[in-house]
Design a protein around this motif. Structure first.
Motif, PDB file in Angstrom:
ATOM      1  N   GLY A   1      65.874  28.270 100.090  1.00  0.00           N
ATOM      2  CA  GLY A   1      65.813  29.449  99.234  1.00  0.00           C
ATOM      3  C   GLY A   1      67.109  29.745  98.520  1.00  0.00           C
ATOM      4  N   ASP A   2      68.243  29.330  99.066  1.00  0.00           N
ATOM      5  CA  ASP A   2      69.494  29.667  98.377  1.00  0.00           C
ATOM      6  C   ASP A   2      69.880  28.655  97.294  1.00  0.00           C
ATOM      7  OD1 ASP A   2      70.330  27.644 100.000  1.00  0.00           O
ATOM      8  OD2 ASP A   2      71.837  28.816 101.101  1.00  0.00           O
ATOM      9  N   GLU A   3      69.030  27.689  97.058  1.00  0.00           N
ATOM     10  CA  GLU A   3      69.214  26.915  95.822  1.00  0.00           C
ATOM     11  C   GLU A   3      68.875  27.828  94.638  1.00  0.00           C
ATOM     12  OE1 GLU A   3      70.206  23.447  95.220  1.00  0.00           O
ATOM     13  OE2 GLU A   3      71.087  24.169  97.081  1.00  0.00           O
ATOM     14  N   VAL A   4      69.620  27.674  93.567  1.00  0.00           N
ATOM     15  CA  VAL A   4      69.385  28.515  92.387  1.00  0.00           C
ATOM     16  C   VAL A   4      68.625  27.689  91.350  1.00  0.00           C
ATOM     17  CG1 VAL A   4      70.441  29.926  90.593  1.00  0.00           C
ATOM     18  CG2 VAL A   4      71.489  29.784  92.864  1.00  0.00           C
ATOM     19  N   THR A   5      67.323  27.931  91.254  1.00  0.00           N
ATOM     20  CA  THR A   5      66.514  27.091  90.362  1.00  0.00           C
ATOM     21  C   THR A   5      66.722  27.470  88.902  1.00  0.00           C
ATOM     22  OG1 THR A   5      64.599  28.553  90.312  1.00  0.00           O
ATOM     23  CG2 THR A   5      64.717  26.959  92.141  1.00  0.00           C
ATOM     24  N   LEU A   6      66.272  26.589  88.043  1.00  0.00           N
ATOM     25  CA  LEU A   6      66.335  26.850  86.604  1.00  0.00           C
ATOM     26  C   LEU A   6      65.576  28.132  86.262  1.00  0.00           C
ATOM     27  CD1 LEU A   6      67.078  25.994  83.735  1.00  0.00           C
ATOM     28  CD2 LEU A   6      65.096  24.465  83.728  1.00  0.00           C
ATOM     29  N   ALA A   7      64.482  28.351  87.001  1.00  0.00           N
ATOM     30  CA  ALA A   7      63.720  29.589  86.765  1.00  0.00           C
ATOM     31  C   ALA A   7      64.582  30.802  87.083  1.00  0.00           C
ATOM     32  CB  ALA A   7      62.456  29.588  87.619  1.00  0.00           C
ATOM     33  N   GLU A   8      65.347  30.720  88.163  1.00  0.00           N
ATOM     34  CA  GLU A   8      66.207  31.853  88.532  1.00  0.00           C
ATOM     35  C   GLU A   8      67.335  32.049  87.520  1.00  0.00           C
ATOM     36  OE1 GLU A   8      65.597  31.913  93.354  1.00  0.00           O
ATOM     37  OE2 GLU A   8      66.648  30.223  92.459  1.00  0.00           O
TER      38      GLU A   8
ATOM     39  N   VAL B   1      63.114  18.357  92.384  1.00  0.00           N
ATOM     40  CA  VAL B   1      64.256  19.097  92.923  1.00  0.00           C
ATOM     41  C   VAL B   1      65.439  19.008  91.950  1.00  0.00           C
ATOM     42  CG1 VAL B   1      65.996  19.090  94.758  1.00  0.00           C
ATOM     43  CG2 VAL B   1      63.563  18.929  95.335  1.00  0.00           C
ATOM     44  N   ALA B   2      65.685  17.821  91.432  1.00  0.00           N
ATOM     45  CA  ALA B   2      66.824  17.636  90.515  1.00  0.00           C
ATOM     46  C   ALA B   2      66.641  18.464  89.257  1.00  0.00           C
ATOM     47  CB  ALA B   2      66.979  16.157  90.159  1.00  0.00           C
ATOM     48  N   GLN B   3      65.427  18.510  88.751  1.00  0.00           N
ATOM     49  CA  GLN B   3      65.204  19.285  87.529  1.00  0.00           C
ATOM     50  C   GLN B   3      65.327  20.781  87.804  1.00  0.00           C
ATOM     51  OE1 GLN B   3      61.345  19.968  85.063  1.00  0.00           O
ATOM     52  NE2 GLN B   3      62.179  18.053  84.290  1.00  0.00           N
ATOM     53  N   MET B   4      64.834  21.195  88.957  1.00  0.00           N
ATOM     54  CA  MET B   4      64.840  22.628  89.261  1.00  0.00           C
ATOM     55  C   MET B   4      66.219  23.147  89.664  1.00  0.00           C
ATOM     56  SD  MET B   4      62.008  24.333  88.739  1.00  0.00           S
ATOM     57  CE  MET B   4      62.209  23.507  87.176  1.00  0.00           C
ATOM     58  N   THR B   5      67.014  22.276  90.318  1.00  0.00           N
ATOM     59  CA  THR B   5      68.302  22.759  90.852  1.00  0.00           C
ATOM     60  C   THR B   5      69.506  22.235  90.105  1.00  0.00           C
ATOM     61  OG1 THR B   5      68.596  20.906  92.387  1.00  0.00           O
ATOM     62  CG2 THR B   5      67.293  22.791  93.178  1.00  0.00           C
ATOM     63  N   GLY B   6      69.317  21.242  89.245  1.00  0.00           N
ATOM     64  CA  GLY B   6      70.447  20.635  88.560  1.00  0.00           C
ATOM     65  C   GLY B   6      71.307  19.796  89.477  1.00  0.00           C
ATOM     66  N   ARG B   7      70.805  19.522  90.678  1.00  0.00           N
ATOM     67  CA  ARG B   7      71.604  18.814  91.663  1.00  0.00           C
ATOM     68  C   ARG B   7      70.860  17.594  92.179  1.00  0.00           C
ATOM     69  NH1 ARG B   7      74.949  22.002  94.934  1.00  0.00           N
ATOM     70  NH2 ARG B   7      73.576  22.139  96.755  1.00  0.00           N
ATOM     71  N   LEU B   8      71.617  16.585  92.579  1.00  0.00           N
ATOM     72  CA  LEU B   8      70.985  15.436  93.218  1.00  0.00           C
ATOM     73  C   LEU B   8      70.250  15.936  94.458  1.00  0.00           C
ATOM     74  CD1 LEU B   8      73.750  12.654  93.038  1.00  0.00           C
ATOM     75  CD2 LEU B   8      71.607  12.751  91.753  1.00  0.00           C
ATOM     76  N   PRO B   9      69.025  15.506  94.663  1.00  0.00           N
ATOM     77  CA  PRO B   9      68.245  16.012  95.794  1.00  0.00           C
ATOM     78  C   PRO B   9      68.901  15.735  97.153  1.00  0.00           C
ATOM     79  CG  PRO B   9      67.085  14.268  94.586  1.00  0.00           C
ATOM     80  CD  PRO B   9      68.243  14.658  93.764  1.00  0.00           C
ATOM     81  N   VAL B  10      69.718  14.687  97.214  1.00  0.00           N
ATOM     82  CA  VAL B  10      70.363  14.372  98.481  1.00  0.00           C
ATOM     83  C   VAL B  10      71.278  15.514  98.934  1.00  0.00           C
ATOM     84  CG1 VAL B  10      72.380  13.213  97.477  1.00  0.00           C
ATOM     85  CG2 VAL B  10      71.551  12.517  99.740  1.00  0.00           C
TER      86      VAL B  10
ATOM     87  N   ASN C   1      58.594  32.063  95.117  1.00  0.00           N
ATOM     88  CA  ASN C   1      59.803  32.483  95.831  1.00  0.00           C
ATOM     89  C   ASN C   1      61.055  31.790  95.299  1.00  0.00           C
ATOM     90  OD1 ASN C   1      58.442  34.255  97.544  1.00  0.00           O
ATOM     91  ND2 ASN C   1      57.869  32.597  98.945  1.00  0.00           N
ATOM     92  N   GLN C   2      60.890  31.049  94.230  1.00  0.00           N
ATOM     93  CA  GLN C   2      62.021  30.305  93.672  1.00  0.00           C
ATOM     94  C   GLN C   2      62.238  30.642  92.201  1.00  0.00           C
ATOM     95  OE1 GLN C   2      64.392  28.422  94.864  1.00  0.00           O
ATOM     96  NE2 GLN C   2      63.742  27.604  96.854  1.00  0.00           N
ATOM     97  N   GLY C   3      61.933  31.883  91.844  1.00  0.00           N
ATOM     98  CA  GLY C   3      62.303  32.334  90.513  1.00  0.00           C
ATOM     99  C   GLY C   3      61.163  32.499  89.533  1.00  0.00           C
ATOM    100  N   PHE C   4      59.944  32.198  89.956  1.00  0.00           N
ATOM    101  CA  PHE C   4      58.819  32.350  89.033  1.00  0.00           C
ATOM    102  C   PHE C   4      58.097  33.673  89.291  1.00  0.00           C
ATOM    103  CE2 PHE C   4      59.694  27.841  88.882  1.00  0.00           C
ATOM    104  CZ  PHE C   4      59.616  27.607  87.520  1.00  0.00           C
ATOM    105  N   ASP C   5      57.898  34.422  88.206  1.00  0.00           N
ATOM    106  CA  ASP C   5      57.183  35.690  88.307  1.00  0.00           C
ATOM    107  C   ASP C   5      55.756  35.464  88.794  1.00  0.00           C
ATOM    108  OD1 ASP C   5      59.437  36.804  87.080  1.00  0.00           O
ATOM    109  OD2 ASP C   5      58.580  36.527  85.065  1.00  0.00           O
ATOM    110  N   TYR C   6      55.192  34.356  88.317  1.00  0.00           N
ATOM    111  CA  TYR C   6      53.823  34.002  88.705  1.00  0.00           C
ATOM    112  C   TYR C   6      53.783  32.506  88.979  1.00  0.00           C
ATOM    113  CZ  TYR C   6      48.968  32.580  88.417  1.00  0.00           C
ATOM    114  OH  TYR C   6      47.761  32.017  88.704  1.00  0.00           O
TER     115      TYR C   6
END
Lengths: 559, 559
Positions: B151-158, B124-133, B185-190
């Motif tokens: 879903g409204d977290e903005v992942t690195l993929a997004e 979660v931290a790597q994907m969102t840049g945020r502490l998972p808490v 559903n979190q920014g990956f095409d595949y």
């Protein structure tokens, strides 16, 4: 003084009569039981490997004016595995030993080198090729003690000297405070070394007491102490001695009335370094191959007095001195290059046992890759960084993982130094010849798969292959003894007793029993006893007084 | 779905109007308190470094047809520090990862990379840049749970996708069993990934039960169990799903009536590897830069079924799979060379948390350089091997030692991918931009000197500089809290509380209090809740039954 006599066989080899390898086989070195069990399985391969080894060594000597290689043996106090030669682990700890790491890139790492768990026994094992318990040298003394390494032990220096080596020793020694134990009486043409160790030199001194580093026993009003001998004081003990084989021995750089302190310790260490460079130059100019030992007393250094400030992000007392050690060893390696002797000199660099955790974490060092430190028989006490460099003959930046014990350096360096025939045959030698595994970088050519790990005179563990049995104490139920898989569990925290206990318990106890049974034929002997400091020509009045106290204590036992 | 909107700034840069760096400064990313304290001291230097960084990155893009580099992110499960890239430590353990070590020689090691203490929060931290808490994702679920990454977290993929990247994810995911959490559903095409994790896939299966690897809850007569839902069974849970962004999602390679077992696990892992190579080839052929994630599920593998025998002297269950992982990563690196994309691809390779000691020592791994493993907030739980390779731009065989947190990869890779402006500004981002320290190999250019270490939703430690405060539990006396010097004491065994306690206790508690106080402005939110597996088009009857059981359990709470 020596009970072993042998004609020097190399002359015969040169004349082409009898190959040394053949002679060695006819008159083999006497080993402990487990060696013969492996020999029964691998003897033919070993004989063939011996021939290949001898060919390589003979070719080297031919290219080196007939001389075997020089040997420089650097044994550093109280280091753990991974302190030297792994930049990543340097960085984890916040320091950097760039010269040593460069050296490591030019050398072979002996990954599974085992020492004894403290200074004295490791040094005895390396010097005699024998477990220290065989001469009652398993313990480490930090006071005036009156015992030491017996004169009739045949040290590596004596073995190499018989083969024509010039020999020098500088730095720590720590194998006794009686004359027959000292380096200049144990095969070294020249020696300059501390009589005792760093307990005296870094703890029992005025700066250390002021910094409350130790028990600081003098830091309160002495009128409340009945026993005035009960005062460790570095200044009353003999410090550094110097002498040549057969010549007078003198304490140096310390006069009557002087007080030992941090500055003296720094001066002493600098002098050891300077003398090592001086000896390197002198010996390189000689015709004979040389065997030079430099056993530095740093990084161990327990006081802050006289330091300019942290030398590393770590800043710990010992770690900062690693930076100094690194500069000093760098100077030595550079001097070797300058002298043109890098290629014909075998350099062994290693630690003598794990970290001294009594000074953790202020030292900057704590056990890391393995569990435990100095004094422990867990791997952290007895696994160290160990490197051997011999350009063109030993693979640069290589590693082998066969089990070695520090006593194996005795036999292996004797082999490399063309002095194998001077190893005494009248006693049990624990060190086995690991030359083939090193020269061919092939751990399957190792000649040891087990080790009895002693603490003092008590066997505490049996290592065989990648398993380790922690021996139960006297009277404890052996069924509860713990096994560890050293590969899978470097910190010995997850016993595998249920998996290997039933079979392993039997076999490991048999390893120990065979070892003990063989002592009936080759019994352990006590160390040499004597009057401390006898033979030092310029004893100070303070030291003579301390000796009187020692005599009163000795006499009390007779009352 | 996203609350953040931004025009793509790179077009402006290309047209020469407004440099990205300037835009970033005008509309800065929102960080936690400690960042601003450092910024107040170093802001000018950072601004100047940003310009140098942008120059380097722009020059690269110019040389790369206008594209930012590809990014390949390989995140390996449950590895400790020193498992990869240090041949000496390979040998200590009895295995060898030659391809990975070669990769390490070509990469920079991020020596002080901190993760979270287990899989889900690290990812979660790597994907969102945020502490998972901050999104209630600090815990790791191993069963059917009904929650996940909102879903409204903005992942690195997004973030990267908005900058024009083609994005794919393969392997582990483990951020929820509800549809909005999944990679497609979190920014990956595949995406092709397991819904759950290895608890399901290596423990709750028939081979594991037969081998008695786990609680083996099905290994006795079920008639004595009242609650028939009380049976973890991999086969009743959804296994691997596949889908494209916006398209249908299907479970693959597993049909109604199939039983999950070791062979299925092997087949799945092989398929992840094969698909990664396939995607690498496909993406390399495209015009857009790509962001490819490969999150292997090995080396974790708890059964012996189907194995040919030990692959290493260690022979442990996970260690042997390291040899397979090494071959697989070697194949990927070789394929990159073949495709000619090694030089324009940034490769990040790291572990997600420390060793899973529940399976020590049979796994072959135990904590080594640091203390503790997965689940622990000691360094052994949260320090991992981490490498970043970018030939010509990042120093080969280099290291830096500034503190990094896995969330920093979010901001740093966004910077490298010319996508920094797409990082949302409406929320607190814990990850800081470490690009300057990496590109200039200068740890003094790091932008973080502290970290709040959470376990679940509880702060357990505060790290600042080289000191670490172990936070006392609720109701415990803070005066007894332990400090450790991480450089001097990698195993956190020798507290330095007396030395730094009085000052440090205050300052470290203030770090924590500032962090907590800022949550009033940027409060933590719960994770997303939902019905598990909704959106999988081909749910099996077994899975539908298991879902019914989950619903009965959920309903019981409402009674």
């Amino acid at each position: 003084m020596k009970s072993f006599n042998s004609r020097h066989a190399t002359a015969l080899v040169v004349a082409g009569f009898i190959p040394v390898a053949a002679m060695s086989q006819e008159n083999p070195v006497v080993h402990d039981t487990e060696y013969y069990i492996l020999e029964a399985q691998h003897g033919e391969g070993w004989a063939s490997d011996n021939e290949s080894v001898e060919e390589k060594l003979a070719a080297f000597r031919e290219s080196n004016g007939g001389n075997a290689p020089n040997i420089l043996n650097i044994l550093v106090d109280d280091l753990g595995f991974g302190d030297m030669g792994i930049p990543e682990l340097n960085m984890v700890r916040g320091y950097s030993t760039e010269n040593i790491n460069q050296f490591s890139d030019e050398a072979m790492r002996l990954v599974r080198m085992y020492t004894e768990p403290s200074c004295t026994p490791t040094r005895v094992a390396q010097m005699t090729g024998r477990l220290p318990v065989r001469t009652g040298m398993g313990d480490t003394a930090v006071d005036i003690a009156g015992f030491g390494l017996p004169g009739d032990e045949v040290t590596l220096a004596e073995v190499l000297k018989q083969a024509g080596y010039a020999t020098s020793h500088i730095g720590k020694w720590h194998m006794g405070d009686i004359a027959e134990s000292w380096a200049m009486n144990q095969g070294f043409d020249y020696a300059q070394h501390a009589v005792h160790q760093q307990g005296q030199l870094t703890i029992f001194n005025d700066d250390a007491i002021r910094e409350q580093v130790s028990v600081a026993i003098q830091d309160y009003d002495p009128k409340y102490t009945l026993d005035e001998f009960f005062r460790p004081d570095a200044s009353t003990m003999a410090t550094v001695i110097e002498g040549e084989a057969g010549g007078p021995i003198n304490e140096i750089r310390f006069n009557a009335g002087d007080r030992w302190n941090a500055a003296k310790y720094d001066e002493m260490n600098q002098a050891f370094q300077d003398k090592t460079i001086e000896e390197l130059i002198r010996l390189a100019e000689g015709d004979a191959p040389f065997f030079l030992q430099y056993w530095p007393m740093i990084p161990l250094h327990n006081t802050r007095t006289g330091r300019d400030g942290p030398e590393s992000p770590n800043g710990g007392l010992y770690v900062d001195k690693m930076q100094q050690l690194d500069r000093w060893l760098g100077d030595i390696f550079a001097e070797m290059d300058k002298l043109g002797i890098a290629d014909n000199t075998v350099v062994v660099l290693m630690g003598d046992n794990g970290h001294f955790t009594k000074y953790s974490p202020q030292s900057g060092f704590t056990p890391m890759v393995f569990r435990g430190g100095k004094g422990d028989t867990t791997e952290g006490g007895i696994r160290v960084d160990a490197f051997i460099r011999w350009p063109n003959l030993i693979g640069a930046d290589s590693m082998i993982n066969n089990i070695m014990h520090v006593s194996d350096l005795y036999t292996t360096l004797a082999r490399i130094g063309d002095a194998y025939d001077f190893i005494p045959r009248d006693r049990l030698v624990d060190g086995v010849d690991q030359t083939a595994s090193i020269l061919f970088a092939d751990e399957s050519k190792g000649r040891r798969d087990s080790l009895i790990v002693y603490s003092g005179s008590t066997p505490k563990a049996v290592i065989k292959d990648k398993l380790k049995l922690e021996l139960p104490g006297p009277g404890e139920n052996p069924i509860g003894a713990n096994f560890y898989d050293i590969f899978r569990d470097t910190h010995e925290k997850y016993p595998v007793s249920t998996e290997v206990g039933a079979w392993g318990g039997q076999e490991f106890v048999r390893v120990l029993k065979r070892h003990l049974a063989r002592k009936q034929k080759y019994p352990d002997v006590p160390p040499a006893f004597g009057v401390p400091y006898e033979g030092i020509e310029n004893l100070r009045p303070e030291t003579i007084s301390a000796l009187e106290a020692w005599k009163i204590k000795q006499a009390a036992v007779q009352r």
